[in-house]
Design a protein around this motif. Structure first.
Motif, short mmCIF file in Angstrom:
data_model
loop_
_atom_site.label_atom_id
_atom_site.label_comp_id
_atom_site.label_asym_id
_atom_site.label_seq_id
_atom_site.Cartn_x
_atom_site.Cartn_y
_atom_site.Cartn_z
N LYS A 96 0.84 -1.20 0.00
CA LYS A 96 0.00 0.00 0.00
C LYS A 96 0.87 1.25 0.00
O LYS A 96 1.80 1.36 0.80
N ARG A 97 0.55 2.17 -0.90
CA ARG A 97 1.27 3.45 -0.93
C ARG A 97 0.54 4.46 -0.05
O ARG A 97 -0.67 4.59 -0.09
N TYR A 98 1.30 5.17 0.74
CA TYR A 98 0.74 6.23 1.58
C TYR A 98 0.72 7.55 0.80
O TYR A 98 1.67 7.89 0.11
N ASP A 99 -0.37 8.29 0.94
CA ASP A 99 -0.42 9.64 0.36
C ASP A 99 0.26 10.65 1.27
O ASP A 99 0.89 11.60 0.80
N SER A 100 0.12 10.43 2.57
CA SER A 100 0.68 11.37 3.54
C SER A 100 1.05 10.62 4.82
O SER A 100 0.37 9.67 5.22
N LEU A 101 2.13 11.03 5.43
CA LEU A 101 2.59 10.43 6.69
C LEU A 101 3.16 11.52 7.57
O LEU A 101 3.61 12.57 7.08
N SER A 102 3.18 11.27 8.87
CA SER A 102 3.85 12.19 9.79
C SER A 102 5.30 11.77 9.94
O SER A 102 5.67 10.62 9.71
N TYR A 103 6.14 12.72 10.31
CA TYR A 103 7.55 12.40 10.55
C TYR A 103 7.67 11.30 11.61
O TYR A 103 8.45 10.35 11.45
N ASP A 104 6.89 11.43 12.68
CA ASP A 104 6.99 10.47 13.78
C ASP A 104 6.60 9.07 13.33
O ASP A 104 7.18 8.08 13.79
N ARG A 105 5.61 8.97 12.44
CA ARG A 105 5.21 7.65 11.93
C ARG A 105 6.34 7.03 11.11
O ARG A 105 6.62 5.82 11.23
N VAL A 106 6.99 7.82 10.29
CA VAL A 106 8.11 7.33 9.49
C VAL A 106 9.22 6.81 10.39
O VAL A 106 9.79 5.73 10.16
#
Length: 243
Positions: free
Chosen positions: A179-189
């Protein structure tokens, strides 16, 4: 092409991008294609600076794994980035884009030394500045260099051109259902260890609120599309913006 959403960006290219379809070295046709896309972007008024990796010639970590002293291997990798920067400068100046290469390791006969205020002045005049030789220090990746220079240049975003169209929950080359993410937070990465960039680079962007846009630079015209908000990409930003 409509006006981009940003005023000043840093474009990070992996050295492997410059190989084109080859297995090693620099492909002039690929350099020319990327240069044309950068030219199209700056013709809208966008200010662009760049960091190019050296993995198509020599990668410090790989050299260290084969027995080189890590610091020496990293310096060799930095010199490889200078070669790539000069190749991109040549490609862009052939199509009329004024370009300056600034190296963190001084080599006056080849390019300018890295001077932040001079680099800002070049960009204000519409020139593309390519930052070479990493930070000038071993043990730092070109991802970290890109985040550092983006912060120093007050860039609105860091665009990372890769061979995939964003960040996935698994390797899309190995897992077709990834699954490709459209948006992520820095902390999640960072928490999920997604490896879009090394942790220090992501943390530096987080601390300076610089969005990271990951996209496929190998697809012709994709840089322009992503700048307009149309192409496939993943943006890493703070939780409020990504909500």
């Amino acid at each position: 092409m409509t006006a981009p959403r940003f005023n000043r960006i840093l474009l990070k290219l992996s050295g492997e991008v410059l190989m084109g379809q080859g297995q090693f070295g620099i492909d002039p046709a690929t350099c020319e294609r990327v240069a044309l896309e950068v030219k199209e972007a700056i013709e809208t008024g966008l200010q662009v600076c760049m960091v190019v990796g050296g993995g198509n010639i020599f990668r410090g970590l790989a050299g260290a794994a084969q027995g080189f002293d890590r610091a020496s291997a990293d310096y060799m990798g930095m010199l490889a980035t200078v070669m790539n920067a000069l190749a991109m400068q040549n490609a862009m100046e052939k199509i009329g884009v004024q370009t300056r290469v600034q190296s963190a390791i001084p080599m006056a006969s080849v390019c300018e030394p890295y001077i932040r205020r001079r680099a800002e002045r070049h960009m204000e005049k519409g020139r593309v500045v390519i930052f070479a030789a990493g930070t000038g220090l071993p043990f730092f990746t070109t991802d970290t260099t890109a985040a550092l220079r983006a912060a120093e240049m007050n860039c609105d975003a860091l665009f990372k051109g890769t061979s995939v169209d964003g960040i996935y929950d698994a390797d899309p080359k190995k897992v077709p259902t990834a699954k490709r993410y459209d948006s992520l937070s820095y902390d999640r990465v960072l928490a999920d260890n997604l490896k879009v960039m090394d942790a220090s680079a992501v943390a530096l962007c987080r601390d300076n609120n610089i969005p990271i846009v990951v996209f496929n630079i190998r697809d012709e015209g994709n840089l322009s599309a992503v700048l307009c908000g149309e192409g496939a990409s993943t943006i890493v930003q703070n939780e409020t913006a990504s909500a």
